[in-house]
Design a protein around this motif. Structure first.
Motif, PDB file in Angstrom:
ATOM      1  N   MET A  42       0.852  -1.179   0.000  1.00 33.39           N
ATOM      2  CA  MET A  42       0.000   0.000   0.000  1.00 33.39           C
ATOM      3  C   MET A  42       0.892   1.235   0.000  1.00 33.39           C
ATOM      4  N   PRO A  43       0.365   2.383  -0.385  1.00 34.26           N
ATOM      5  CA  PRO A  43       1.197   3.586  -0.386  1.00 34.26           C
ATOM      6  C   PRO A  43       1.842   3.817   0.985  1.00 34.26           C
ATOM      7  N   ALA A  44       3.123   4.096   0.976  1.00 35.97           N
ATOM      8  CA  ALA A  44       3.900   4.240   2.211  1.00 35.97           C
ATOM      9  C   ALA A  44       3.344   5.323   3.128  1.00 35.97           C
ATOM     10  N   ASP A  45       2.823   6.377   2.550  1.00 36.81           N
ATOM     11  CA  ASP A  45       2.293   7.488   3.343  1.00 36.81           C
ATOM     12  C   ASP A  45       0.826   7.310   3.716  1.00 36.81           C
ATOM     13  N   GLY A  46       0.245   6.154   3.360  1.00 37.32           N
ATOM     14  CA  GLY A  46      -1.168   5.929   3.648  1.00 37.32           C
ATOM     15  C   GLY A  46      -2.047   6.728   2.713  1.00 37.32           C
ATOM     16  N   PRO A  47      -3.293   6.941   3.087  1.00 36.60           N
ATOM     17  CA  PRO A  47      -4.208   7.682   2.226  1.00 36.60           C
ATOM     18  C   PRO A  47      -3.782   9.139   2.059  1.00 36.60           C
ATOM     19  N   SER A  48      -3.846   9.609   0.839  1.00 35.95           N
ATOM     20  CA  SER A  48      -3.509  11.006   0.563  1.00 35.95           C
ATOM     21  C   SER A  48      -4.643  11.913   1.014  1.00 35.95           C
ATOM     22  N   PRO A  49      -4.348  13.212   1.205  1.00 34.64           N
ATOM     23  CA  PRO A  49      -5.426  14.153   1.532  1.00 34.64           C
ATOM     24  C   PRO A  49      -6.516  14.174   0.461  1.00 34.64           C
ATOM     25  N   GLU A  50      -6.124  14.011  -0.809  1.00 30.95           N
ATOM     26  CA  GLU A  50      -7.102  13.996  -1.896  1.00 30.95           C
ATOM     27  C   GLU A  50      -8.030  12.782  -1.773  1.00 30.95           C
ATOM     28  N   LEU A  51      -7.446  11.624  -1.446  1.00 31.00           N
ATOM     29  CA  LEU A  51      -8.267  10.431  -1.258  1.00 31.00           C
ATOM     30  C   LEU A  51      -9.226  10.624  -0.093  1.00 31.00           C
ATOM     31  N   MET A  52      -8.742  11.176   0.997  1.00 32.53           N
ATOM     32  CA  MET A  52      -9.598  11.382   2.165  1.00 32.53           C
ATOM     33  C   MET A  52     -10.751  12.333   1.837  1.00 32.53           C
ATOM     34  N   GLU A  53     -10.484  13.325   0.994  1.00 33.70           N
ATOM     35  CA  GLU A  53     -11.543  14.251   0.580  1.00 33.70           C
ATOM     36  C   GLU A  53     -12.581  13.527  -0.272  1.00 33.70           C
ATOM     37  N   ARG A  54     -12.106  12.740  -1.256  1.00 39.70           N
ATOM     38  CA  ARG A  54     -13.034  11.982  -2.106  1.00 39.70           C
ATOM     39  C   ARG A  54     -13.837  10.985  -1.267  1.00 39.70           C
ATOM     40  N   MET A  55     -13.167  10.338  -0.315  1.00 38.99           N
ATOM     41  CA  MET A  55     -13.832   9.372   0.552  1.00 38.99           C
ATOM     42  C   MET A  55     -14.902  10.067   1.401  1.00 38.99           C
ATOM     43  N   GLY A  56     -14.556  11.215   1.952  1.00 37.64           N
ATOM     44  CA  GLY A  56     -15.517  11.968   2.753  1.00 37.64           C
ATOM     45  C   GLY A  56     -16.753  12.343   1.957  1.00 37.64           C
ATOM     46  N   GLU A  57     -16.552  12.763   0.698  1.00 39.10           N
ATOM     47  CA  GLU A  57     -17.679  13.124  -0.164  1.00 39.10           C
ATOM     48  C   GLU A  57     -18.570  11.918  -0.438  1.00 39.10           C
ATOM     49  N   LEU A  58     -17.950  10.761  -0.712  1.00 37.88           N
ATOM     50  CA  LEU A  58     -18.730   9.561  -0.977  1.00 37.88           C
ATOM     51  C   LEU A  58     -19.487   9.110   0.271  1.00 37.88           C
ATOM     52  N   ILE A  59     -18.834   9.132   1.412  1.00 41.64           N
ATOM     53  CA  ILE A  59     -19.499   8.731   2.657  1.00 41.64           C
ATOM     54  C   ILE A  59     -20.664   9.664   2.966  1.00 41.64           C
ATOM     55  N   ARG A  93     -18.201   1.940  -6.237  1.00 46.23           N
ATOM     56  CA  ARG A  93     -17.876   3.369  -6.131  1.00 46.23           C
ATOM     57  C   ARG A  93     -16.819   3.608  -5.058  1.00 46.23           C
ATOM     58  N   PHE A  94     -16.914   2.870  -3.951  1.00 48.47           N
ATOM     59  CA  PHE A  94     -15.918   2.975  -2.886  1.00 48.47           C
ATOM     60  C   PHE A  94     -14.532   2.611  -3.433  1.00 48.47           C
ATOM     61  N   LEU A  95     -14.434   1.521  -4.180  1.00 46.29           N
ATOM     62  CA  LEU A  95     -13.142   1.115  -4.730  1.00 46.29           C
ATOM     63  C   LEU A  95     -12.602   2.159  -5.710  1.00 46.29           C
ATOM     64  N   LYS A  96     -13.452   2.701  -6.545  1.00 49.31           N
ATOM     65  CA  LYS A  96     -13.015   3.658  -7.574  1.00 49.31           C
ATOM     66  C   LYS A  96     -12.417   4.934  -6.991  1.00 49.31           C
ATOM     67  N   VAL A  97     -12.881   5.399  -5.814  1.00 53.69           N
ATOM     68  CA  VAL A  97     -12.332   6.638  -5.267  1.00 53.69           C
ATOM     69  C   VAL A  97     -10.870   6.475  -4.855  1.00 53.69           C
ATOM     70  N   HIS A  98     -10.389   5.245  -4.723  1.00 54.05           N
ATOM     71  CA  HIS A  98      -9.008   5.011  -4.283  1.00 54.05           C
ATOM     72  C   HIS A  98      -7.963   5.238  -5.375  1.00 54.05           C
ATOM     73  N   GLY A  99      -8.367   5.206  -6.629  1.00 54.12           N
ATOM     74  CA  GLY A  99      -7.417   5.455  -7.706  1.00 54.12           C
ATOM     75  C   GLY A  99      -6.508   4.262  -7.957  1.00 54.12           C
ATOM     76  N   ASP A 100      -5.487   4.487  -8.777  1.00 58.62           N
ATOM     77  CA  ASP A 100      -4.614   3.417  -9.257  1.00 58.62           C
ATOM     78  C   ASP A 100      -3.545   2.969  -8.252  1.00 58.62           C
ATOM     79  N   GLU A 101      -3.262   3.785  -7.240  1.00 61.04           N
ATOM     80  CA  GLU A 101      -2.157   3.457  -6.337  1.00 61.04           C
ATOM     81  C   GLU A 101      -2.524   2.432  -5.262  1.00 61.04           C
TER      82      GLU A 101
END
Length: 118
Positions: free
Chosen positions: A15-32, A97-105
């Protein structure tokens, strides 16, 4: 309406070494927020790394306790969601939709299971 448990399975070594990016967390928040406003989301959370977990195992009447990390396991549960959907098809659409917000990384697997009622 049936309830569904979605288990997020993740390979902690891939998984990405830095964990979820701020952009991912924003997209996740919008979906939730969208899932919650739709009246579907009942509960959701991420879980701490398996290194901070403990397994309690029963085998032949004997209980053993093992502290994480669990090196013999490739995938661990990284989070969950409990959703109330009109049917399995709706639960699967939200899962996709949940999976798609995570992107390619990210490499994730969602296990979606209906909760037994009664």
């Amino acid at each position: 309406m049936p309830r569904y448990l979605s288990l997020v399975r993740i390979d902690e070594t891939n998984m990405p070494a830095d964990g979820p990016s701020p952009e991912l967390m924003e997209r996740m928040g919008e979906l939730i927020e969208e899932i919650t406003k739709a009246g579907v989301m009942l509960d959701t959370a991420g879980l701490l790394p398996s290194a901070q977990g403990t397994r309690v195992h029963l085998n032949g009447g004997e209980i053993s306790v093992t502290d994480g990390p669990f090196t013999e396991t490739k995938e661990v549960v990284g989070g969950y969601a409990i959703m109330q959907c009109k049917d399995r098809a709706e639960a699967m659409e939200w899962a996709k939709r949940f999976l798609k917000v995570h992107g390619d990384e990210w490499t994730l697997t969602l296990e979606v299971r209906e909760i037994a009622e009664g």
